[in-house]
Scaffold this motif. Structure first.
Motif, short mmCIF file in Angstrom:
data_model
loop_
_atom_site.label_atom_id
_atom_site.label_comp_id
_atom_site.label_asym_id
_atom_site.label_seq_id
_atom_site.Cartn_x
_atom_site.Cartn_y
_atom_site.Cartn_z
N PHE A 1 40.06 -70.68 21.56
CA PHE A 1 38.67 -70.50 21.17
C PHE A 1 37.72 -70.44 22.37
O PHE A 1 36.57 -70.03 22.22
CB PHE A 1 38.22 -71.62 20.22
N ASN A 2 38.18 -70.86 23.54
CA ASN A 2 37.32 -70.84 24.72
C ASN A 2 36.85 -69.41 25.01
O ASN A 2 37.65 -68.47 25.07
CB ASN A 2 38.08 -71.37 25.94
N GLY A 3 35.54 -69.25 25.18
CA GLY A 3 34.98 -67.93 25.45
C GLY A 3 34.70 -67.13 24.19
O GLY A 3 34.00 -66.11 24.26
N GLY B 1 27.19 -68.00 7.88
CA GLY B 1 25.90 -68.63 8.13
C GLY B 1 25.18 -68.08 9.34
O GLY B 1 24.56 -68.83 10.10
N HIS B 2 25.29 -66.77 9.57
CA HIS B 2 24.62 -66.08 10.68
C HIS B 2 25.14 -66.51 12.05
O HIS B 2 24.41 -66.46 13.04
CB HIS B 2 23.10 -66.31 10.62
N ARG B 3 26.38 -66.92 12.12
CA ARG B 3 26.95 -67.25 13.42
C ARG B 3 28.48 -67.14 13.37
O ARG B 3 29.10 -67.13 12.31
CB ARG B 3 26.56 -68.67 13.83
N THR B 4 29.08 -67.00 14.56
CA THR B 4 30.54 -66.97 14.67
C THR B 4 31.07 -68.39 14.58
O THR B 4 30.55 -69.30 15.24
CB THR B 4 30.96 -66.34 16.01
N VAL B 5 32.09 -68.58 13.77
CA VAL B 5 32.61 -69.93 13.54
C VAL B 5 34.12 -69.95 13.71
O VAL B 5 34.80 -68.91 13.63
CB VAL B 5 32.25 -70.46 12.14
N LEU C 1 49.86 -77.15 11.14
CA LEU C 1 48.93 -76.14 11.65
C LEU C 1 49.65 -74.80 11.75
O LEU C 1 50.80 -74.73 12.17
CB LEU C 1 48.43 -76.58 13.03
N ALA C 2 48.96 -73.72 11.36
CA ALA C 2 49.56 -72.38 11.43
C ALA C 2 48.88 -71.51 12.47
O ALA C 2 49.44 -70.50 12.89
CB ALA C 2 49.50 -71.70 10.07
N GLY C 3 47.64 -71.87 12.86
CA GLY C 3 46.93 -71.06 13.85
C GLY C 3 45.44 -71.12 13.62
O GLY C 3 44.91 -72.07 13.04
N GLY C 4 44.73 -70.10 14.09
CA GLY C 4 43.28 -70.07 13.96
C GLY C 4 42.75 -68.66 14.05
O GLY C 4 43.46 -67.72 14.42
#
Length: 222
Positions: free
Chosen positions: A119-121, A148-152, A139-142
């Motif tokens: 997720f860095n960057g 909500g008007h933003r990248t999450v 956990l399988a990944g991401g």
């Protein structure tokens, strides 16, 4: 003359406010996914006017347009919309889109030390990533999404064969009370912890989602 009376009768029927029902957000995703790419925005159809503003969904008029609109309104009248917040509706749509997508995971890994740096960057914050394999939720990944008007950040876990999408983003403004509910066959939960808002959604049973939430909250601490 008969055609004029038919059109007038249908127009009066469709003008009855009791026939209007707001479609759930996942229906739009399913309709668009089923259409050919070049046909996903047909000129006579406006999802916003149909589902939000309740404006007529035809442009050319005439009996054919009225009949097509009657079919659409008839289908929507059978659907009971979920009562969630706007963010909850966006998350429901996002989750359904991911299930329909051929690439629901951007970074595939069961290792939290691989997923977290990915997720860095890509985000302006660092989402917490924890390993819940010992609790039965590997956990399988991401992936990243727009809510909500933003990248999450979206972390993907599994319970048996059921994916659990966990949306994590910084809390801003007022803090909503924790809540858990069902919407269109999906179990959803939201809560606030350590300066972050968390939303979890899955097609697993509500008790299994509750177990996931409790395991996650316990692992992260207060």
């Amino acid at each position: 003359m008969n055609d004029d009376k038919t059109v007038s009768s249908l127009h009066s029927l469709l003008s009855d406010g009791s026939l209007y029902h707001r479609a759930p957000p996942h229906l739009r995703a399913r309709v668009l996914a089923a259409l050919p790419r070049q046909s996903r925005h047909p000129p006579w159809f406006s999802w916003r006017s149909l589902a939000i503003d309740h404006a007529p969904a035809w442009a050319g008029g005439g009996l054919a347009g009225v009949a097509a609109s009657a079919l659409v309104f008839g289908a929507l009248a059978l659907v009971q919309p979920p009562r969630t917040s706007m963010v909850g509706e966006e998350i429901l749509s996002s989750h359904v889109r991911s299930l329909l997508s051929q690439h629901p995971v951007d970074v595939v890994s069961t290792d939290q030390h691989t997923v977290k740096p990915w997720f860095n960057g890509r985000l302006d914050y660092a989402p917490p990533v924890v390993d819940l394999a010992a609790q039965g939720f590997p956990l399988a990944g991401g992936r990243v999404d727009y809510v909500g008007h933003r990248t999450v950040a979206v972390l993907i876990y599994h319970y048996q064969q059921h994916p659990i999408d966990l949306y994590v983003f910084p809390a801003q403004g007022s803090i909503s009370a924790p809540a858990a509910y069902a919407a269109d066959g999906y179990s959803m939960a939201r809560w606030h912890q350590n300066g972050m808002n968390f939303w979890a959604i899955t097609d697993a049973e509500p008790e299994h989602l509750n177990m996931f939430v409790q395991a996650l909250r316990t692992t992260q601490g207060s």
